[in-house]
Design an enzyme around this catalytic site. Structure first.
Site, PDB file in Angstrom:
ATOM      1  N   ASP B  11       0.865  -1.173   0.000  1.00  0.00           N
ATOM      2  CA  ASP B  11       0.000   0.000   0.000  1.00  0.00           C
ATOM      3  C   ASP B  11       0.900   1.221   0.000  1.00  0.00           C
ATOM      4  O   ASP B  11       1.791   1.336   0.839  1.00  0.00           O
ATOM      5  CB  ASP B  11      -0.887   0.006   1.250  1.00  0.00           C
ATOM      6  CG  ASP B  11      -1.932  -1.100   1.200  1.00  0.00           C
ATOM      7  OD1 ASP B  11      -1.949  -1.853   0.204  1.00  0.00           O
ATOM      8  OD2 ASP B  11      -2.721  -1.223   2.154  1.00  0.00           O
ATOM      9  N   ASP B 130     -14.411  -4.982  -3.378  1.00  0.00           N
ATOM     10  CA  ASP B 130     -14.404  -4.933  -1.915  1.00  0.00           C
ATOM     11  C   ASP B 130     -15.798  -5.327  -1.446  1.00  0.00           C
ATOM     12  O   ASP B 130     -16.767  -4.654  -1.768  1.00  0.00           O
ATOM     13  CB  ASP B 130     -14.083  -3.508  -1.428  1.00  0.00           C
ATOM     14  CG  ASP B 130     -12.657  -3.088  -1.777  1.00  0.00           C
ATOM     15  OD1 ASP B 130     -11.846  -3.971  -2.129  1.00  0.00           O
ATOM     16  OD2 ASP B 130     -12.359  -1.890  -1.703  1.00  0.00           O
TER      17      ASP B 130
END
Lengths: 208, 255
Positions: B11, B130
């Site tokens: 990330d 997601d």
């Protein structure tokens, strides 16, 4: 030595450029171009290809004189050419992705969708698979049988003359993943994305 | 035989690697290019960058990181976060990414997936889904890093992106992400059984056994994890040796 990566506006060739640049460092002059004169005068050609068979063939044909130049180079003059992924598939007479499309016709055969056995095998065939070497190939020097290569494709090249096959990989059936005839080479897998073993194949090609 | 892939995910925020716990409380740790190189030298099958603040900030930073990484790592590189336009994809691919992962933009307009896969080929279009559990065997799609509800059923959406040319699905359980309690195996199983494209499992890995569950019980083609690799708890090699010892086929490298 001068090696040309043919840039015919077909998909993403950054990785091919990066890997060949890494291996060629200080040894080989690398040019990324679609300039016919430069292609004619170089020593070796890399023909990448991403996207569909049809889009790649259309892109090749859209550059005037390119197909004839490549044919003179690889087939008539038998100078080394390496096709990668769709770059290899285009050696065939015909491809069936999107719609029936004529290929370069350099190695008789067709390119059709991998039989996924009614969903038993996911498509695209994405990831690392072992290659089974079928015959000695100059680009496999120091490459062990069952080495892992990175694949990403849904269509396979089925040549008529099986003697051109230099390696296969197992995915629903024995898929042709490398061919060699005279100085014409092709890989269905991506040596440029296949870590150290992939770079070794590139090195072997550059050293021919 | 096709090997199950292990994909470390980095990330990235403002050019630095972070890993959020449920997407908040970010910790700063490391240069992404260097980290990616460590992973690829260590046998990672792919590298994934997720630009977690791309939605609002300058995209040049991630493009520069991709450019540097692509010159140092010769395994596939996937980049996601804030991919909304054809131009975004072009920029990332030209910088050296091999695949892009589309999330919010795909939910907003599935035609974007179609357009992108037609232009660049399915092989480089990953759709990141997601999902959050809403009831027994029912999951809903969320966007904006898990903040926004969409009302869209995750299974329907997965089928839809497949029809529209996605080459892979990156499936993250929002319930599990950051918890280290394992993947949502039921979610994985449901999505892998209802689609014919490869699914990458994400969200919740805390132990090597969780990777095993994702592949064997969930049917994932690849497993993605961040913190267990990032904080040095396990090396990629440990994960591969463990899976191999449990008869899960992986690409073993001699490093």
């Amino acid at each position: 030595m001068n090696v040309t990566i043919v840039d015919y506006q077909s998909g993403n060739i950054s990785s091919v450029i990066n890997s060949f640049t890494e291996v060629a460092k200080g040894k080989v002059n690398l040019e990324v171009t679609s300039d016919i004169n430069k292609i004619k005068s170089c020593d070796k050609i890399v023909l990448p290809g991403q996207g569909s068979f049809k889009s790649c063939v259309d892109s090749l044909n859209s550059i005037s004189g390119l197909v004839d130049t490549l044919k003179d180079f690889a087939i008539i003059n038998k100078k080394p050419l390496l096709g990668i992924c769709v770059g290899l598939q285009m050696f065939a007479d015909i491809g069936y992705e999107e719609e029936e499309t004529r290929g370069l016709g350099w190695i008789s055969g067709k390119v059709s969708k991998i039989d996924n056995q009614k969903g038993k095998f996911k498509l695209p065939h994405i990831g690392w698979n072992e290659i089974e070497i079928q015959k000695e190939s100059k680009i496999f020097k120091d490459i062990k049988n069952k080495s892992h290569m990175y694949f990403v494709h849904s269509y396979e090249f089925i040549p008529e003359d099986k003697s051109v096959i230099s390696a296969t990989t197992d995915y629903s059936s024995k898929i042709v993943c490398s061919v060699e005839r005279d100085n014409l080479f092709g890989t269905q897998f991506h040596p440029e994305k296949s870590d150290k073993t992939g770079l070794k194949i590139i090195d072997n090609f550059l050293k021919l | 035989m096709l090997k199950n892939r292990i994909i470390p995910c980095l990330d990235v925020k403002n050019g630095r690697v972070v890993k959020g716990i449920n997407f908040v409380e970010l910790k700063d740790a490391g240069d992404p290019v260097e980290q990616a190189k460590i992973y690829s030298d260590g046998g990672a099958d792919e590298i994934c960058f997720l630009d977690i603040t791309a939605s609002n900030e300058n995209r040049e930073t991630i493009i520069d990181i991709v450019r540097k990484t692509a010159k140092a790592c010769f395994v596939p590189l996937t980049v996601g976060g804030g991919v909304r336009t054809i131009q975004n994809i072009t920029d990332l691919l030209l910088a050296g990414a091999d695949k892009v992962s589309i999330n919010t933009a795909a939910v907003k307009n599935v035609d974007f997936v179609k357009e992108a896969s037609k232009k660049f080929g399915s092989q480089c279009i990953v759709v990141a889904i997601d999902a959050k559990k809403v009831s027994e065997n029912k999951w809903e799609v969320f966007t904006h890093g898990g903040r926004n509800k969409t009302g869209i059923d995750a299974v329907d959406f997965a089928k839809k992106v497949e029809e529209n040319g996605a080459g892979e699905i990156l499936l993250t359980s929002m319930d599990k992400d950051g918890t280290k309690s394992g993947y949502d195996v039921d979610l994985l199983k449901t999505i892998t059984n209802s689609t014919n494209i490869p699914v990458i499992a994400s969200g919740g890995v805390g132990t090597l056994d969780h990777l095993y569950d994702g592949i064997v019980k969930g049917g994932a083609s690849a497993v993605l994890a961040a913190s267990i690799f990032h904080y040095g708890e396990y090396k990629i090699k440990d994960a591969k040796e463990y899976l191999n010892s449990k008869n899960v086929s992986v690409r073993l490298t001699n490093v």
